[in-house]
Design a protein around this motif. Structure first.
Motif, PDB file in Angstrom:
ATOM      1  N   UNK A   1     -53.665   8.995  48.384  1.00 52.21           N
ATOM      2  CA  UNK A   1     -54.349   8.271  49.448  1.00 52.21           C
ATOM      3  C   UNK A   1     -55.551   7.532  48.888  1.00 52.21           C
ATOM      4  N   UNK A   2     -56.032   6.573  49.660  1.00 51.59           N
ATOM      5  CA  UNK A   2     -57.191   5.805  49.225  1.00 51.59           C
ATOM      6  C   UNK A   2     -57.706   4.935  50.342  1.00 51.59           C
ATOM      7  N   UNK A   3     -58.832   4.309  50.064  1.00 56.18           N
ATOM      8  CA  UNK A   3     -59.406   3.445  51.070  1.00 56.18           C
ATOM      9  C   UNK A   3     -60.587   2.660  50.549  1.00 56.18           C
ATOM     10  N   UNK A   4     -60.993   1.679  51.321  1.00 51.37           N
ATOM     11  CA  UNK A   4     -62.158   0.859  51.023  1.00 51.37           C
ATOM     12  C   UNK A   4     -63.124   0.956  52.199  1.00 51.37           C
ATOM     13  N   UNK A   5     -64.427   0.848  51.889  1.00 49.74           N
ATOM     14  CA  UNK A   5     -65.449   0.918  52.940  1.00 49.74           C
ATOM     15  C   UNK A   5     -66.417  -0.245  52.806  1.00 49.74           C
ATOM     16  N   UNK A   6     -66.896  -0.703  53.946  1.00 49.93           N
ATOM     17  CA  UNK A   6     -67.957  -1.701  54.024  1.00 49.93           C
ATOM     18  C   UNK A   6     -68.716  -1.451  55.322  1.00 49.93           C
TER      19      UNK A   6
ATOM     20  N   UNK B   1     -73.244   1.304  35.041  1.00 44.78           N
ATOM     21  CA  UNK B   1     -73.927   0.150  34.458  1.00 44.78           C
ATOM     22  C   UNK B   1     -75.248  -0.130  35.177  1.00 44.78           C
ATOM     23  N   UNK B   2     -76.140  -0.854  34.505  1.00 42.21           N
ATOM     24  CA  UNK B   2     -77.413  -1.224  35.140  1.00 42.21           C
ATOM     25  C   UNK B   2     -77.187  -2.120  36.350  1.00 42.21           C
ATOM     26  N   UNK B   3     -76.171  -2.975  36.263  1.00 44.64           N
ATOM     27  CA  UNK B   3     -75.809  -3.840  37.388  1.00 44.64           C
ATOM     28  C   UNK B   3     -74.336  -3.626  37.700  1.00 44.64           C
ATOM     29  N   UNK B   4     -73.994  -3.771  38.955  1.00 44.48           N
ATOM     30  CA  UNK B   4     -72.597  -3.637  39.347  1.00 44.48           C
ATOM     31  C   UNK B   4     -72.269  -2.255  39.869  1.00 44.48           C
ATOM     32  N   UNK B   5     -71.024  -2.093  40.204  1.00 39.71           N
ATOM     33  CA  UNK B   5     -70.546  -0.856  40.823  1.00 39.71           C
ATOM     34  C   UNK B   5     -70.583   0.321  39.855  1.00 39.71           C
ATOM     35  N   UNK B   6     -70.840   1.500  40.406  1.00 40.26           N
ATOM     36  CA  UNK B   6     -70.821   2.746  39.645  1.00 40.26           C
ATOM     37  C   UNK B   6     -69.481   3.448  39.902  1.00 40.26           C
ATOM     38  N   UNK B   7     -68.954   4.099  38.863  1.00 40.36           N
ATOM     39  CA  UNK B   7     -67.662   4.782  38.960  1.00 40.36           C
ATOM     40  C   UNK B   7     -67.848   6.285  38.779  1.00 40.36           C
ATOM     41  N   UNK B   8     -67.126   7.056  39.621  1.00 38.80           N
ATOM     42  CA  UNK B   8     -67.235   8.508  39.616  1.00 38.80           C
ATOM     43  C   UNK B   8     -65.861   9.155  39.642  1.00 38.80           C
ATOM     44  N   UNK B   9     -65.779  10.352  39.103  1.00 40.94           N
ATOM     45  CA  UNK B   9     -64.609  11.223  39.232  1.00 40.94           C
ATOM     46  C   UNK B   9     -65.075  12.405  40.069  1.00 40.94           C
ATOM     47  N   UNK B  10     -64.303  12.735  41.107  1.00 39.00           N
ATOM     48  CA  UNK B  10     -64.702  13.810  42.016  1.00 39.00           C
ATOM     49  C   UNK B  10     -63.550  14.796  42.171  1.00 39.00           C
ATOM     50  N   UNK B  11     -63.849  16.085  42.058  1.00 32.41           N
ATOM     51  CA  UNK B  11     -62.873  17.133  42.379  1.00 32.41           C
ATOM     52  C   UNK B  11     -63.279  17.729  43.718  1.00 32.41           C
ATOM     53  N   UNK B  12     -62.323  17.701  44.671  1.00 31.42           N
ATOM     54  CA  UNK B  12     -62.590  18.140  46.038  1.00 31.42           C
ATOM     55  C   UNK B  12     -61.615  19.249  46.419  1.00 31.42           C
ATOM     56  N   UNK B  13     -62.130  20.262  47.089  1.00 30.56           N
ATOM     57  CA  UNK B  13     -61.283  21.301  47.670  1.00 30.56           C
ATOM     58  C   UNK B  13     -61.499  21.253  49.176  1.00 30.56           C
ATOM     59  N   UNK B  14     -60.381  21.312  49.940  1.00 29.57           N
ATOM     60  CA  UNK B  14     -60.432  21.210  51.402  1.00 29.57           C
ATOM     61  C   UNK B  14     -59.696  22.381  52.031  1.00 29.57           C
ATOM     62  N   UNK B  15     -60.063  22.665  53.283  1.00 30.43           N
ATOM     63  CA  UNK B  15     -59.359  23.656  54.093  1.00 30.43           C
ATOM     64  C   UNK B  15     -58.919  22.950  55.374  1.00 30.43           C
ATOM     65  N   UNK B  16     -57.585  22.943  55.622  1.00 24.23           N
ATOM     66  CA  UNK B  16     -56.990  22.286  56.789  1.00 24.23           C
ATOM     67  C   UNK B  16     -56.689  23.321  57.865  1.00 24.23           C
ATOM     68  N   UNK B  17     -56.954  22.976  59.131  1.00 19.29           N
ATOM     69  CA  UNK B  17     -56.667  23.851  60.271  1.00 19.29           C
ATOM     70  C   UNK B  17     -56.035  23.028  61.382  1.00 19.29           C
ATOM     71  N   UNK B  18     -55.003  23.583  62.003  1.00 17.18           N
ATOM     72  CA  UNK B  18     -54.317  22.895  63.092  1.00 17.18           C
ATOM     73  C   UNK B  18     -52.827  22.945  62.875  1.00 17.18           C
ATOM     74  N   UNK B  19     -52.137  21.818  63.083  1.00 18.85           N
ATOM     75  CA  UNK B  19     -50.694  21.769  62.862  1.00 18.85           C
ATOM     76  C   UNK B  19     -50.345  22.054  61.403  1.00 18.85           C
ATOM     77  N   UNK B  20     -51.278  21.743  60.525  1.00 26.34           N
ATOM     78  CA  UNK B  20     -51.136  22.046  59.099  1.00 26.34           C
ATOM     79  C   UNK B  20     -52.228  23.050  58.748  1.00 26.34           C
TER      80      UNK B  20
ATOM     81  N   UNK C   1     -68.705   3.081  43.841  1.00 25.08           N
ATOM     82  CA  UNK C   1     -69.818   2.864  44.753  1.00 25.08           C
ATOM     83  C   UNK C   1     -70.440   1.516  44.434  1.00 25.08           C
ATOM     84  N   UNK C   2     -70.299   0.572  45.355  1.00 20.83           N
ATOM     85  CA  UNK C   2     -70.852  -0.762  45.162  1.00 20.83           C
ATOM     86  C   UNK C   2     -72.366  -0.751  45.147  1.00 20.83           C
ATOM     87  N   UNK C   3     -72.968  -1.860  44.739  1.00 23.10           N
ATOM     88  CA  UNK C   3     -74.430  -1.951  44.687  1.00 23.10           C
ATOM     89  C   UNK C   3     -75.045  -1.824  46.072  1.00 23.10           C
TER      90      UNK C   3
END
Length: 132
Positions: free
Chosen positions: A82-87, A22-41, A53-55
């Motif tokens: 999983x999820x989270x919020x940032x500020x 939108x012109x004002x307000x938060x933007x919404x995205x869909x993301x596909x992520x691939x990761x590589x884990x190293x260590x105990x896993x 993503x907030x303004x």
């Protein structure tokens, strides 16, 4: 009694597509992520994230991710949500858990909680788990 596992991870790919800008307000995205884990896993992860993503500098995400590989001597896959919020460029609230019943092969019965941490030293995934 739960077992603690810790791994670092690297993002192998990040494909972000907006689904509402939108012109004002938060933007919404869909993301596909691939990761590589190293260590105990030792594993690969594929996640779909829905992000906000907030303004200003705030934001948040929710994700469902399949992790395929090894935890110790056990091999298989499992799903985490999983999820989270940032500020102010810092995580203010987060959650993460293994989806009950999602384990395959040697990882059947896997249960637990997880956290992701990103800082100037890299990215870390921790998992406190048990088998039921």
């Amino acid at each position: 009694m739960s077992t603690h596992a810790r791994s670092t991870f690297k993002v192998a790919s990040w494909e972000q597509v907006p689904y509402e800008e939108p012109e004002q307000g938060a933007k919404l995205f869909r993301v596909e992520v691939k990761k590589i884990f190293s260590g105990d896993i030792e594993a690969e992860g594929t996640a779909i994230l829905l992000m906000c993503q907030g303004e200003n500098d705030g934001g948040g995400y929710v994700a469902t991710e399949r992790v395929t590989g090894h935890i110790g001597e056990r091999t298989g896959s499992f799903v985490i949500q999983h999820g989270g919020a940032m500020a102010d460029n810092a995580v203010t609230d987060s959650f993460g858990y293994i989806v009950p019943g999602s384990g395959t092969d040697d990882l059947k019965g896997l249960r637990g909680h997880c956290t992701f941490q990103h800082d100037d030293k890299g990215a870390t995934f921790t998992l406190d788990y048990e088998f039921i």
